[in-house]
Design a protein around this motif. Structure first.
Motif, short mmCIF file in Angstrom:
data_model
loop_
_atom_site.label_atom_id
_atom_site.label_comp_id
_atom_site.label_asym_id
_atom_site.label_seq_id
_atom_site.Cartn_x
_atom_site.Cartn_y
_atom_site.Cartn_z
N UNK A 5 28.90 28.07 17.62
CA UNK A 5 27.56 27.31 17.87
C UNK A 5 27.92 25.78 18.86
N UNK A 6 29.00 25.46 18.49
CA UNK A 6 29.83 24.29 19.18
C UNK A 6 29.97 24.67 20.76
N UNK A 7 30.51 25.53 20.77
CA UNK A 7 30.84 26.37 22.23
C UNK A 7 29.51 26.75 22.76
N UNK A 8 28.75 27.31 22.15
CA UNK A 8 27.53 27.56 22.86
C UNK A 8 26.69 26.22 23.60
N UNK A 9 26.89 25.36 22.38
CA UNK A 9 26.27 23.99 22.68
C UNK A 9 26.61 23.26 23.97
N UNK A 10 28.13 23.36 23.78
CA UNK A 10 28.81 22.83 25.07
C UNK A 10 28.16 23.45 26.11
N UNK A 11 28.43 24.88 26.20
CA UNK A 11 28.03 25.39 27.49
C UNK A 11 26.73 25.45 27.88
N UNK A 12 25.79 25.03 26.80
CA UNK A 12 24.19 24.89 27.05
C UNK A 12 24.31 23.23 27.90
N UNK A 13 24.96 22.68 27.08
CA UNK A 13 25.18 21.20 27.83
C UNK A 13 25.52 21.09 29.08
N UNK A 14 26.57 21.95 29.58
CA UNK A 14 26.96 21.94 30.74
C UNK A 14 26.16 22.50 31.81
N UNK A 15 25.18 23.70 31.26
CA UNK A 15 24.34 24.44 32.10
C UNK A 15 23.05 23.21 32.30
N UNK A 16 22.87 22.48 31.09
CA UNK A 16 21.69 21.50 31.49
C UNK A 16 22.11 20.19 32.29
N UNK A 17 23.43 19.81 32.40
CA UNK A 17 23.93 19.00 33.13
C UNK A 17 23.90 19.48 34.56
N UNK A 18 24.49 20.44 34.70
CA UNK A 18 24.38 21.22 36.22
C UNK A 18 22.96 21.06 36.50
N UNK A 19 22.00 21.81 35.82
CA UNK A 19 20.61 21.76 36.31
C UNK A 19 19.94 20.17 36.59
N UNK A 20 20.50 19.42 35.61
CA UNK A 20 19.97 17.97 36.07
C UNK A 20 20.37 17.36 37.09
N UNK A 21 22.00 17.62 37.52
CA UNK A 21 22.48 17.27 38.76
C UNK A 21 21.64 17.63 40.14
N UNK A 22 21.38 19.09 39.76
CA UNK A 22 20.99 19.88 41.00
C UNK A 22 19.27 19.22 41.16
N UNK A 23 18.66 19.07 39.99
CA UNK A 23 17.39 18.45 40.00
C UNK A 23 17.46 16.98 40.65
N UNK A 24 18.36 16.39 40.27
CA UNK A 24 18.65 15.01 40.71
C UNK A 24 18.79 15.01 42.41
N UNK A 25 19.50 15.95 42.84
CA UNK A 25 20.08 16.24 44.05
C UNK A 25 18.88 16.63 44.91
N UNK A 26 18.09 17.22 44.23
CA UNK A 26 16.79 17.83 45.03
C UNK A 26 15.76 16.69 45.24
N UNK A 27 15.65 15.83 44.12
CA UNK A 27 14.71 14.61 44.25
C UNK A 27 15.18 13.85 45.19
N UNK A 28 16.39 13.38 45.12
CA UNK A 28 17.08 12.51 46.02
C UNK A 28 16.76 12.94 47.58
N UNK A 29 16.82 14.33 47.76
CA UNK A 29 16.81 14.79 49.08
C UNK A 29 15.40 14.73 49.51
#
Length: 174
Positions: free
Chosen positions: A28-52
């Motif tokens: 579960x910790x590994x899945x949670x870490x992977x999900x957190x990384x996925x959320x972080x990537x999505x958040x970075x992409x969303x932030x980049x899109x918003x900034x653009x």
């Protein structure tokens, strides 16, 4: 012995259960870490899109402001040009009455285009001495190609006089 075996089996079951729980928690910790990384990537992409999008909006706003300035400038230039044209047209009509106009205003005929005035010098006194073509210009106005071609024809003596009899022209039409 059966109690000892029972407790031994019970302890073994508890150890196996703890190991399974530990492995599940690690999974579960590994899945949670992977999900957190996925959320972080999505958040970075969303932030980049918003900034653009913000940058594009700011650029669009700058373009809009620039366009509005250019339109306003074009309007001012148009109004100014219109004023100059009107002033020129008025000057063309009034030129014979200005103090520095060297011909008798009664000898002048306004035709407007392609040349502004024709002076029949001496017409008012009954004897025409000369005919003068005049183009009036104000400010930085320049002669048009048509005006230049009229001037060239006059200067090259490509001028003539004709009589057209309307009554005979009408007879030919009927």
């Amino acid at each position: 012995m059966s109690i000892v075996v029972f407790f031994g089996v019970l302890i073994l079951i508890l150890i196996v259960a703890i190991i399974i729980l530990y492995l599940d928690i690690r999974s579960l910790q590994r899945k949670l870490a992977a999900k957190e990384a996925e959320i972080q990537t999505t958040l970075q992409n969303a932030t980049r899109t918003v900034n653009e999008a913000i940058a594009m909006r700011e650029e669009a706003q700058k373009l809009k402001e620039d366009l509005e300035k250019r339109i306003e400038e074009a309007r001012r230039e148009s109004v100014q040009k219109s004023r100059e044209v009107v002033a020129g047209k008025v000057s063309e009509q009034l030129a014979p009455f200005f103090p520095n106009f060297k011909y008798n205003p009664k000898d002048v005929r306004f035709i407007g285009t392609p040349i502004d005035l024709i002076v029949f010098n001496g017409l008012d006194s009954g004897h025409i001495d000369s005919i003068v073509f005049i183009e009036i210009k104000t400010g930085n106005a320049r002669m048009t190609d048509r005006e230049k071609s009229v001037m060239d024809a006059i200067n090259a003596s490509r001028v003539s006089f004709e009589i057209l009899r309307i009554d005979s022209a009408i007879d030919q039409v009927e």
